[in-house]
Design a protein around this motif. Structure first.
Motif, PDB file in Angstrom:
ATOM      1  N   TRP A  52      49.470 -21.803 -46.808  1.00 61.52           N
ATOM      2  CA  TRP A  52      50.639 -21.666 -45.936  1.00 61.52           C
ATOM      3  C   TRP A  52      50.896 -22.964 -45.185  1.00 61.52           C
ATOM      4  CZ3 TRP A  52      53.735 -17.667 -46.525  1.00 61.52           C
ATOM      5  CH2 TRP A  52      53.213 -16.482 -47.072  1.00 61.52           C
ATOM      6  N   ARG A  53      52.179 -23.315 -45.038  1.00 62.46           N
ATOM      7  CA  ARG A  53      52.599 -24.506 -44.309  1.00 62.46           C
ATOM      8  C   ARG A  53      53.829 -24.186 -43.470  1.00 62.46           C
ATOM      9  NH1 ARG A  53      48.792 -25.526 -47.030  1.00 62.46           N
ATOM     10  NH2 ARG A  53      48.375 -27.269 -48.412  1.00 62.46           N
ATOM     11  N   ASP A  54      53.843 -24.635 -42.242  1.00 61.47           N
ATOM     12  CA  ASP A  54      55.053 -24.635 -41.425  1.00 61.47           C
ATOM     13  C   ASP A  54      55.536 -26.075 -41.403  1.00 61.47           C
ATOM     14  OD1 ASP A  54      54.720 -21.946 -40.900  1.00 61.47           O
ATOM     15  OD2 ASP A  54      53.930 -22.238 -38.884  1.00 61.47           O
ATOM     16  N   CYS A  55      56.823 -26.272 -41.578  1.00 62.42           N
ATOM     17  CA  CYS A  55      57.386 -27.620 -41.678  1.00 62.42           C
ATOM     18  C   CYS A  55      58.625 -27.733 -40.795  1.00 62.42           C
ATOM     19  CB  CYS A  55      57.815 -27.923 -43.115  1.00 62.42           C
ATOM     20  SG  CYS A  55      56.549 -27.572 -44.348  1.00 62.42           S
ATOM     21  N   ILE A  56      58.870 -28.937 -40.310  1.00 65.62           N
ATOM     22  CA  ILE A  56      60.098 -29.213 -39.579  1.00 65.62           C
ATOM     23  C   ILE A  56      60.623 -30.577 -40.004  1.00 65.62           C
ATOM     24  CG2 ILE A  56      58.955 -30.233 -37.565  1.00 65.62           C
ATOM     25  CD1 ILE A  56      61.157 -28.866 -35.827  1.00 65.62           C
ATOM     26  N   ARG A  57      61.927 -30.644 -40.141  1.00 63.63           N
ATOM     27  CA  ARG A  57      62.620 -31.911 -40.399  1.00 63.63           C
ATOM     28  C   ARG A  57      63.644 -32.076 -39.298  1.00 63.63           C
ATOM     29  NH1 ARG A  57      64.107 -33.333 -46.103  1.00 63.63           N
ATOM     30  NH2 ARG A  57      62.138 -34.390 -45.823  1.00 63.63           N
ATOM     31  N   ALA A  64      68.039 -29.794 -36.706  1.00 62.69           N
ATOM     32  CA  ALA A  64      66.654 -29.627 -37.151  1.00 62.69           C
ATOM     33  C   ALA A  64      66.573 -28.461 -38.133  1.00 62.69           C
ATOM     34  CB  ALA A  64      65.732 -29.381 -35.961  1.00 62.69           C
ATOM     35  N   LEU A  65      65.576 -28.512 -39.003  1.00 63.22           N
ATOM     36  CA  LEU A  65      65.339 -27.468 -39.998  1.00 63.22           C
ATOM     37  C   LEU A  65      63.869 -27.103 -39.956  1.00 63.22           C
ATOM     38  CD1 LEU A  65      66.140 -25.783 -42.556  1.00 63.22           C
ATOM     39  CD2 LEU A  65      65.469 -27.808 -43.888  1.00 63.22           C
ATOM     40  N   GLU A  84      63.172 -19.594 -42.902  1.00 59.57           N
ATOM     41  CA  GLU A  84      63.947 -20.819 -42.742  1.00 59.57           C
ATOM     42  C   GLU A  84      64.918 -20.660 -41.583  1.00 59.57           C
ATOM     43  OE1 GLU A  84      67.194 -23.509 -45.242  1.00 59.57           O
ATOM     44  OE2 GLU A  84      66.031 -21.987 -46.283  1.00 59.57           O
ATOM     45  N   ARG A  85      64.986 -21.671 -40.730  1.00 63.19           N
ATOM     46  CA  ARG A  85      65.940 -21.680 -39.623  1.00 63.19           C
ATOM     47  C   ARG A  85      66.452 -23.093 -39.419  1.00 63.19           C
ATOM     48  NH1 ARG A  85      64.799 -17.159 -40.391  1.00 63.19           N
ATOM     49  NH2 ARG A  85      64.558 -15.441 -38.941  1.00 63.19           N
ATOM     50  N   SER A  86      67.708 -23.201 -39.023  1.00 63.73           N
ATOM     51  CA  SER A  86      68.257 -24.499 -38.659  1.00 63.73           C
ATOM     52  C   SER A  86      68.942 -24.361 -37.313  1.00 63.73           C
ATOM     53  CB  SER A  86      69.227 -25.010 -39.726  1.00 63.73           C
ATOM     54  OG  SER A  86      70.299 -24.113 -39.884  1.00 63.73           O
ATOM     55  N   HIS A  94      61.028 -23.696 -30.899  1.00 64.52           N
ATOM     56  CA  HIS A  94      60.634 -22.442 -30.243  1.00 64.52           C
ATOM     57  C   HIS A  94      60.519 -21.290 -31.249  1.00 64.52           C
ATOM     58  CE1 HIS A  94      60.421 -23.996 -26.212  1.00 64.52           C
ATOM     59  NE2 HIS A  94      61.514 -24.687 -26.471  1.00 64.52           N
ATOM     60  N   GLN A  95      61.396 -21.262 -32.245  1.00 67.47           N
ATOM     61  CA  GLN A  95      61.296 -20.227 -33.282  1.00 67.47           C
ATOM     62  C   GLN A  95      60.046 -20.416 -34.132  1.00 67.47           C
ATOM     63  OE1 GLN A  95      65.022 -19.992 -35.440  1.00 67.47           O
ATOM     64  NE2 GLN A  95      66.180 -19.735 -33.555  1.00 67.47           N
ATOM     65  N   LEU A  96      59.716 -21.657 -34.482  1.00 64.92           N
ATOM     66  CA  LEU A  96      58.501 -21.914 -35.253  1.00 64.92           C
ATOM     67  C   LEU A  96      57.258 -21.515 -34.468  1.00 64.92           C
ATOM     68  CD1 LEU A  96      59.421 -25.334 -36.865  1.00 64.92           C
ATOM     69  CD2 LEU A  96      58.635 -23.319 -38.138  1.00 64.92           C
ATOM     70  N   LEU A  97      57.228 -21.863 -33.190  1.00 65.24           N
ATOM     71  CA  LEU A  97      56.058 -21.533 -32.377  1.00 65.24           C
ATOM     72  C   LEU A  97      55.929 -20.034 -32.124  1.00 65.24           C
ATOM     73  CD1 LEU A  97      56.080 -24.499 -29.837  1.00 65.24           C
ATOM     74  CD2 LEU A  97      54.573 -24.168 -31.819  1.00 65.24           C
ATOM     75  N   ALA A  98      57.038 -19.298 -32.239  1.00 67.51           N
ATOM     76  CA  ALA A  98      57.001 -17.848 -32.038  1.00 67.51           C
ATOM     77  C   ALA A  98      56.607 -17.088 -33.310  1.00 67.51           C
ATOM     78  CB  ALA A  98      58.366 -17.350 -31.551  1.00 67.51           C
ATOM     79  N   LEU A  99      56.592 -17.771 -34.458  1.00 68.57           N
ATOM     80  CA  LEU A  99      56.231 -17.089 -35.703  1.00 68.57           C
ATOM     81  C   LEU A  99      54.780 -16.624 -35.655  1.00 68.57           C
ATOM     82  CD1 LEU A  99      57.572 -19.273 -38.670  1.00 68.57           C
ATOM     83  CD2 LEU A  99      58.081 -16.884 -38.220  1.00 68.57           C
ATOM     84  N   PRO A 100      54.536 -15.386 -36.083  1.00 67.34           N
ATOM     85  CA  PRO A 100      53.135 -14.950 -36.172  1.00 67.34           C
ATOM     86  C   PRO A 100      52.403 -15.784 -37.231  1.00 67.34           C
ATOM     87  CG  PRO A 100      54.637 -13.083 -36.345  1.00 67.34           C
ATOM     88  CD  PRO A 100      55.471 -14.325 -36.435  1.00 67.34           C
TER      89      PRO A 100
END
Length: 121
Positions: A52-57, A64-65, A84-86, A94-100
């Motif tokens: 598993w990987r969480d990524c941000i661009r 941001a993506l 996926e969120r942009s 904040h959405q990435l950090l809230a992901l379980p």
């Protein structure tokens, strides 16, 4: 050469607080190929166990993506995107950090697309 503290940098550029948040959560930033390129993007990732990987661009503070992908152990299969969120840098961070965490109840697992397969020699 004087280096700024995090607090000094955030005072000058408030949106840096979002990058500090993910850095402090264990994310690793990838080098920028050409820092002088006006179209350069900032990429960072957090690596979890079992592929598993969480990524941000980040293109800028308003663009941001974020992705969560699963990289299969089988090197012949493409990674799958399960989330996926942009949006703005702040929203996506904040959405990435809230992901379980992967494997936790309510963590996304259903593939919604495939990520490009990385070329390897």
């Amino acid at each position: 050469m004087n280096l700024l503290t995090d607090a000094e940098a955030v005072k000058l550029f408030p949106s840096l607080q979002n990058l500090i948040l993910i850095r402090d959560a264990g994310w690793k930033f990838l080098p920028i190929d050409d820092p002088g390129d006006p179209n350069a993007e900032l990429d960072a990732a957090r690596v979890w166990s079992n592929g598993w990987r969480d990524c941000i661009r980040v293109r800028d503070e308003t663009d941001a993506l974020g992705l969560r992908i699963c990289v299969p152990a089988d090197q012949h299969s493409a990674p799958t995107i399960v989330w996926e969120r942009s949006g703005t840098l702040a929203e996506v961070v904040h959405q990435l950090l809230a992901l379980p965490a992967p494997g936790m109840r309510l963590a996304p697992t259903l593939a919604i697309g495939t990520a490009p397969k990385l070329w390897t020699p």
